[in-house]
Design a protein around this motif. Structure first.
Motif, PDB file in Angstrom:
ATOM      1  N   CYS A   1      11.658  -7.973  -0.573  1.00  0.00           N
ATOM      2  CA  CYS A   1      11.782  -9.244  -1.306  1.00  0.00           C
ATOM      3  C   CYS A   1      10.273  -9.074  -1.830  1.00  0.00           C
ATOM      4  O   CYS A   1       9.644  -8.276  -2.098  1.00  0.00           O
ATOM      5  CB  CYS A   1      11.849 -10.485  -0.310  1.00  0.00           C
ATOM      6  SG  CYS A   1      10.568 -10.628   1.034  1.00  0.00           S
TER       7      CYS A   1
ATOM      8  N   ARG B   1      12.156 -13.533   3.304  1.00  0.00           N
ATOM      9  CA  ARG B   1      13.542 -12.918   3.422  1.00  0.00           C
ATOM     10  C   ARG B   1      13.611 -11.816   4.038  1.00  0.00           C
ATOM     11  O   ARG B   1      14.517 -11.315   4.816  1.00  0.00           O
ATOM     12  CB  ARG B   1      14.063 -13.007   1.799  1.00  0.00           C
ATOM     13  CG  ARG B   1      14.127 -14.339   1.364  1.00  0.00           C
ATOM     14  CD  ARG B   1      14.518 -14.364  -0.082  1.00  0.00           C
ATOM     15  NE  ARG B   1      13.416 -13.747  -0.911  1.00  0.00           N
ATOM     16  CZ  ARG B   1      13.666 -13.363  -2.371  1.00  0.00           C
ATOM     17  NH1 ARG B   1      14.664 -13.659  -2.878  1.00  0.00           N
ATOM     18  NH2 ARG B   1      12.634 -12.912  -2.961  1.00  0.00           N
ATOM     19  N   SER B   2      12.615 -10.731   3.427  1.00  0.00           N
ATOM     20  CA  SER B   2      12.962  -9.305   4.021  1.00  0.00           C
ATOM     21  C   SER B   2      12.527  -9.197   5.273  1.00  0.00           C
ATOM     22  O   SER B   2      13.483  -8.524   6.150  1.00  0.00           O
ATOM     23  CB  SER B   2      12.205  -8.297   2.970  1.00  0.00           C
ATOM     24  OG  SER B   2      10.674  -8.493   3.068  1.00  0.00           O
TER      25      SER B   2
ATOM     26  N   MET C   1      16.718  -8.522  -1.978  1.00  0.00           N
ATOM     27  CA  MET C   1      17.134  -9.736  -1.999  1.00  0.00           C
ATOM     28  C   MET C   1      17.552 -10.578  -3.270  1.00  0.00           C
ATOM     29  O   MET C   1      18.568 -11.563  -3.160  1.00  0.00           O
ATOM     30  CB  MET C   1      16.130 -10.742  -1.276  1.00  0.00           C
ATOM     31  CG  MET C   1      15.800 -10.410   0.068  1.00  0.00           C
ATOM     32  SD  MET C   1      17.039 -10.547   1.249  1.00  0.00           S
ATOM     33  CE  MET C   1      16.819  -8.826   2.023  1.00  0.00           C
ATOM     34  N   ASP C   2      17.302 -10.318  -4.472  1.00  0.00           N
ATOM     35  CA  ASP C   2      17.660 -10.781  -5.639  1.00  0.00           C
ATOM     36  C   ASP C   2      17.554 -10.020  -6.916  1.00  0.00           C
ATOM     37  O   ASP C   2      16.922  -8.604  -6.633  1.00  0.00           O
ATOM     38  CB  ASP C   2      16.788 -12.223  -6.009  1.00  0.00           C
ATOM     39  CG  ASP C   2      15.250 -12.046  -6.148  1.00  0.00           C
ATOM     40  OD1 ASP C   2      14.919 -10.898  -6.638  1.00  0.00           O
ATOM     41  OD2 ASP C   2      14.580 -12.881  -5.659  1.00  0.00           O
TER      42      ASP C   2
ATOM     43  N   ASN D   1      14.028  -8.653  -7.616  1.00  0.00           N
ATOM     44  CA  ASN D   1      13.552  -7.608  -6.948  1.00  0.00           C
ATOM     45  C   ASN D   1      14.355  -6.238  -7.339  1.00  0.00           C
ATOM     46  O   ASN D   1      13.730  -5.148  -7.445  1.00  0.00           O
ATOM     47  CB  ASN D   1      14.002  -7.592  -5.311  1.00  0.00           C
ATOM     48  CG  ASN D   1      13.410  -8.785  -4.827  1.00  0.00           C
ATOM     49  OD1 ASN D   1      14.190  -9.448  -3.788  1.00  0.00           O
ATOM     50  ND2 ASN D   1      12.546  -9.490  -5.312  1.00  0.00           N
TER      51      ASN D   1
ATOM     52  N   ASP E   1      14.773 -17.670  -2.311  1.00  0.00           N
ATOM     53  CA  ASP E   1      13.392 -17.631  -1.790  1.00  0.00           C
ATOM     54  C   ASP E   1      12.951 -18.808  -1.137  1.00  0.00           C
ATOM     55  O   ASP E   1      12.602 -19.644  -1.723  1.00  0.00           O
ATOM     56  CB  ASP E   1      12.105 -16.944  -2.624  1.00  0.00           C
ATOM     57  CG  ASP E   1      10.959 -16.569  -2.111  1.00  0.00           C
ATOM     58  OD1 ASP E   1      10.850 -16.969  -0.813  1.00  0.00           O
ATOM     59  OD2 ASP E   1      10.338 -15.892  -2.608  1.00  0.00           O
TER      60      ASP E   1
END
Length: 161
Positions: free
Chosen positions: A13, A19-20, A93-94, A97, A130
């Motif tokens: 992330c 998140r990660s 995550m997105d 990223n 996030d």
């Protein structure tokens, strides 16, 4: 028990505090519950180095504590070139990223680089928002849990675990 190849999974992330690390902890717990943790090495990293050396965000810690999921020893770190060679799966995550990971994609062909929500069929989200900005740690956890379950199912199919 020769012949078993460790499967290396890295969650990524932005800063590696929300998140990660949440995904790393959730995925580790799933592997333990399935009795296959010894076949995996799981880690997490951030695109940036702002939080390097820090534990997960207090919001992430609270969510994990509430569910009795360990994050012991986890400290933020920045992704590096060696990660692209070492990890079989690099799970972002997105979209941003993924874009930021292009430097790894250019140097490796064996690593599966994908977004976590890519593994979830008919997902309501394509990115994991996030919670550092949204403050919605519960919602982030729900998405990560779904994503990790789907990722594990995919790895099981691909690797025969």
């Amino acid at each position: 028990m020769g012949g078993i190849h460790m499967i290396h999974v890295l969650f990524v992330c932005l800063g590696n505090i929300c998140r990660s690390p949440m995904a790393e902890a959730v995925f580790r717990k799933m592997l333990e519950e399935e009795g296959i943790a010894d076949q995996f090495q799981v880690d997490s990293a951030g695109i940036g180095a702002w939080h390097e050396g820090l534990p997960p965000h207090e919001g992430t810690r609270k969510i994990l504590d509430d569910r009795n999921i360990s994050y012991q020893g986890m400290k933020a770190r920045q992704i590096n070139n060696q990660d692209g060679e070492y990890f079989d799966y690099i799970i972002a995550m997105d979209e941003q990223n993924i874009s930021d990971l292009q430097f790894l994609r250019d140097q490796t062909s064996n690593t599966n680089i994908a977004k976590l929500m890519d593994f979830v069929e008919k997902s309501e989200e394509v990115n994991v928002p996030d919670p550092y900005f949204t403050k919605k740690f519960d919602y982030t956890y729900q998405l990560i849990e779904k994503g990790c379950k789907a990722l594990l199912q995919t790895i099981r199919q691909e690797r025969g675990v």
